[in-house]
Design a protein around this motif. Structure first.
Motif, short mmCIF file in Angstrom:
data_model
loop_
_atom_site.label_atom_id
_atom_site.label_comp_id
_atom_site.label_asym_id
_atom_site.label_seq_id
_atom_site.Cartn_x
_atom_site.Cartn_y
_atom_site.Cartn_z
N ALA A 62 0.83 -1.20 0.00
CA ALA A 62 0.00 0.00 0.00
C ALA A 62 0.86 1.25 0.00
O ALA A 62 1.91 1.29 0.64
N VAL A 63 0.39 2.26 -0.73
CA VAL A 63 0.97 3.58 -0.69
C VAL A 63 -0.01 4.49 0.03
O VAL A 63 -1.17 4.61 -0.37
N TRP A 64 0.46 5.11 1.11
CA TRP A 64 -0.39 5.90 1.98
C TRP A 64 -0.01 7.38 1.94
O TRP A 64 1.12 7.74 1.63
N SER A 65 -0.97 8.22 2.34
CA SER A 65 -0.68 9.58 2.79
C SER A 65 -1.50 9.80 4.06
O SER A 65 -2.65 9.36 4.14
N VAL A 66 -0.89 10.43 5.04
CA VAL A 66 -1.53 10.61 6.34
C VAL A 66 -1.26 12.03 6.83
O VAL A 66 -0.10 12.46 6.90
N VAL A 67 -2.34 12.76 7.17
CA VAL A 67 -2.22 14.11 7.71
C VAL A 67 -3.15 14.24 8.90
O VAL A 67 -4.35 13.99 8.76
N PRO A 68 -2.65 14.60 10.08
CA PRO A 68 -3.54 14.79 11.24
C PRO A 68 -4.63 15.81 10.92
O PRO A 68 -4.36 16.90 10.40
N GLY A 69 -5.87 15.44 11.19
CA GLY A 69 -7.00 16.33 10.94
C GLY A 69 -7.50 16.34 9.51
O GLY A 69 -8.45 17.05 9.18
N ASP A 70 -6.87 15.55 8.62
CA ASP A 70 -7.28 15.47 7.23
C ASP A 70 -7.44 13.99 6.87
O ASP A 70 -6.51 13.35 6.39
N PRO A 71 -8.62 13.41 7.10
CA PRO A 71 -8.79 11.97 6.93
C PRO A 71 -8.63 11.47 5.50
O PRO A 71 -8.44 10.28 5.28
N GLN A 72 -8.72 12.37 4.51
CA GLN A 72 -8.57 11.92 3.12
C GLN A 72 -7.16 12.17 2.59
O GLN A 72 -6.74 11.50 1.65
N ALA A 73 -6.45 13.11 3.15
CA ALA A 73 -5.01 13.30 2.89
C ALA A 73 -4.65 13.17 1.42
O ALA A 73 -3.73 12.46 1.06
N ARG A 74 -5.38 13.88 0.57
CA ARG A 74 -5.09 13.84 -0.85
C ARG A 74 -3.99 14.84 -1.19
O ARG A 74 -3.69 15.75 -0.46
N GLY A 75 -3.42 14.66 -2.37
CA GLY A 75 -2.50 15.65 -2.90
C GLY A 75 -1.04 15.39 -2.65
O GLY A 75 -0.22 16.30 -2.77
N PHE A 76 -0.65 14.15 -2.32
CA PHE A 76 0.74 13.86 -1.98
C PHE A 76 1.53 13.20 -3.11
O PHE A 76 2.68 12.89 -2.96
N GLY A 77 0.88 12.96 -4.24
CA GLY A 77 1.59 12.40 -5.37
C GLY A 77 1.52 10.89 -5.50
O GLY A 77 2.30 10.30 -6.24
N LYS A 78 0.58 10.26 -4.79
CA LYS A 78 0.49 8.80 -4.84
C LYS A 78 0.20 8.31 -6.25
O LYS A 78 0.86 7.40 -6.76
N SER A 79 -0.79 8.93 -6.90
CA SER A 79 -1.17 8.50 -8.25
C SER A 79 -0.03 8.72 -9.23
O SER A 79 0.27 7.85 -10.06
N THR A 80 0.57 9.89 -9.17
CA THR A 80 1.67 10.21 -10.08
C THR A 80 2.83 9.23 -9.91
O THR A 80 3.39 8.74 -10.90
N LEU A 81 3.19 8.95 -8.69
CA LEU A 81 4.30 8.04 -8.43
C LEU A 81 4.01 6.65 -9.01
O LEU A 81 4.86 6.06 -9.70
N MET A 82 2.83 6.13 -8.76
CA MET A 82 2.49 4.79 -9.24
C MET A 82 2.41 4.74 -10.77
O MET A 82 2.99 3.85 -11.41
N GLY A 83 1.69 5.69 -11.36
CA GLY A 83 1.49 5.66 -12.80
C GLY A 83 2.76 5.92 -13.60
O GLY A 83 3.05 5.22 -14.58
N GLU A 84 3.54 6.92 -13.18
CA GLU A 84 4.72 7.28 -13.95
C GLU A 84 5.86 6.28 -13.77
O GLU A 84 6.63 6.02 -14.70
N GLU A 85 6.00 5.70 -12.58
CA GLU A 85 7.03 4.68 -12.40
C GLU A 85 6.69 3.43 -13.20
O GLU A 85 7.59 2.75 -13.72
#
Length: 436
Positions: A62-85
């Motif tokens: 799993a590739v995660w992003s975690v931000v206190p107070g932000d349960p969806q924690a979007r915008g960290f580059g997960k999709s870009t990292l997976m797709g472009e690699e």
């Protein structure tokens, strides 16, 4: 001829290089900056690409992003990292990726790999809303990938499969296609759940075995209807993986994005459990995937919270981000946690060949070091917010004919720009955002 804009004459850019919405789209990603992920990129590749080869064992990760107070924690580059690699791996069957991880050229050549990416999107018209549709898209991602030789990945695989069959005495020159078809059929005859290869599936198999990649692509686009691949997509992926095995591919890693779409209302607990069971039975535990393919899912806390009970009920590996026992299977992205990462990202966007007309100054101009730092400090650690704010600032600067976007220009605008960037996320949280 159109009048040249200030963006062109002063900034030396064909168009704004920063994405306004910072969403990931596999067909329109023009700039990829691996260095923005710092040490997390090699961590990502070691765990999900190298480890299955070293251990001779596929994994679930799993590739995660975690931000206190932000349960969806979007915008960290997960999709870009997976797709472009995945694209980079497919360009040379992982040779450079493995070399970057310290694998010798000989070992890399003996262990060719592939990767693919899919994002679930159950809400969009014609979206990818079930396992079969996702599997079909995973297949097309690999078949559409371009090899560094300038030909399709399919053509390279077909050449390898034909050569291996000839070397093994199972084919002669001129009848390689028939030999490939027979070898793949034989692979599935030996499985307990034999695959019924008839009608369109048989047409697909013969297209795979042919050396005409264009005809294969036309068949997948024009010959396979949405109705058909939504019910048979898994079989297309199974046949492709068997074809890749025949070509000598040692391992395939599948990156699966937005699995949380399966958890969105009005999904019931029973339907959620059924979806997870399908993921386990159809993708992870069936052949040829069980012996050849790893699956890496994108998660954030809100999605995993809703998915957890069904996930654990099906005896799936816990992929919680803060469990130390999951360290080999989990990567938690930190985003732009250093200014150097942010600076590299801005520099690469501003000077990418897709956007440059003439930039004698190069670097991060028209931004200054201090103004760029201000933007990073206001938006960190999310690459999405950083890119959105830079996009708007560059647009305003070009429109108002501002030569240098320094602190005096940027500071009065930052608070509102950041609020607007985050407001876009709120407004689109129910749609296909696939945020980079």
């Amino acid at each position: 001829m159109a009048i040249k804009s200030f963006l062109q004459t002063k900034y030396g850019l064909k168009q704004n290089p920063f994405p306004g919405n910072a969403t990931y789209g596999e067909d329109n990603q023009r700039v990829y900056v691996p260095e923005m992920f710092g040490t997390q990129r090699p961590e990502f590749l070691r765990k999900f690409i190298l480890a299955p080869l070293e251990n001779e064992q596929p994994l679930i990760g799993a590739v995660w992003s975690v931000v206190p107070g932000d349960p969806q924690a979007r915008g960290f580059g997960k999709s870009t990292l997976m797709g472009e690699e995945a694209k980079l791996i497919n360009r040379d069957f992982g040779r450079q990726t493995l070399a970057d991880l310290g694998v010798s050229p000989e070992d890399a050549a003996e262990n060719p790999i592939l990767a693919s990416y899919v994002s679930f999107n159950v809400k969009a018209q014609g979206g990818i809303g079930n396992i079969d549709a996702a599997a079909f898209h995973l297949t097309r991602f690999m078949l559409r990938s371009e090899h560094e030789r300038g030909v399709s990945v399919h053509k390279c695989l077909r050449e390898l499969a034909a050569a291996r069959l000839i070397a093994a005495g199972k084919a002669t020159e001129g009848n390689e296609a028939d030999a490939i078809v027979e070898a793949i059929r034989d692979r599935f005859r030996k499985l307990a759940g034999a695959l019924d290869i008839r009608n369109l599936l048989e047409d697909y198999l013969y297209h795979l075995a042919s050396d005409d990649s264009d005809a294969l692509e036309r068949f997948l686009v024009d010959g396979v209807t949405t109705w058909h691949h939504d019910r048979n997509g898994l079989k297309y992926l199974q046949l492709f993986v068997a074809f890749a095995e025949l070509a000598g591919i040692a391992h395939v890693t599948f990156f699966v994005d937005q699995v949380e779409d399966f958890t969105a209302p009005p999904t019931t607990a029973a339907k959620l459990q059924k979806n997870v069971k399908i993921i386990r039975d159809a993708l992870i535990e069936s052949e040829p995937f069980a012996s050849t393919a790893s699956f890496v899912f994108q998660f954030h806390p809100d999605a995993y919270k809703r998915l957890k009970d069904a996930w654990m009920h099906e005896d799936m590996r816990s992929l919680e981000w803060d469990d130390p026992l999951n360290a080999p299977y989990v990567v938690v992205l930190k985003g732009l946690d250093t200014f150097e990462s942010a600076r590299i990202l801005a520099d690469r966007c501003l000077n990418h060949e897709s956007f440059v007309l003439s930039r004698s100054d190069g670097g991060i101009s028209p931004f200054t070091e201090s103004s760029l730092r201000k933007v990073w400090e206001a938006t960190k650690p999310k690459p999405r917010d950083f890119l959105r704010v830079l996009h708007t600032l560059l647009h305003i600067g070009s429109t108002d004919h501002v030569d240098v976007l320094d602190e005096g220009f940027i500071e009065p605008k930052l608070t509102q720009l950041l609020a607007e960037a985050r407001n876009v996320e709120t407004e689109t949280s129910g749609s296909d955002d696939r945020l980079a």
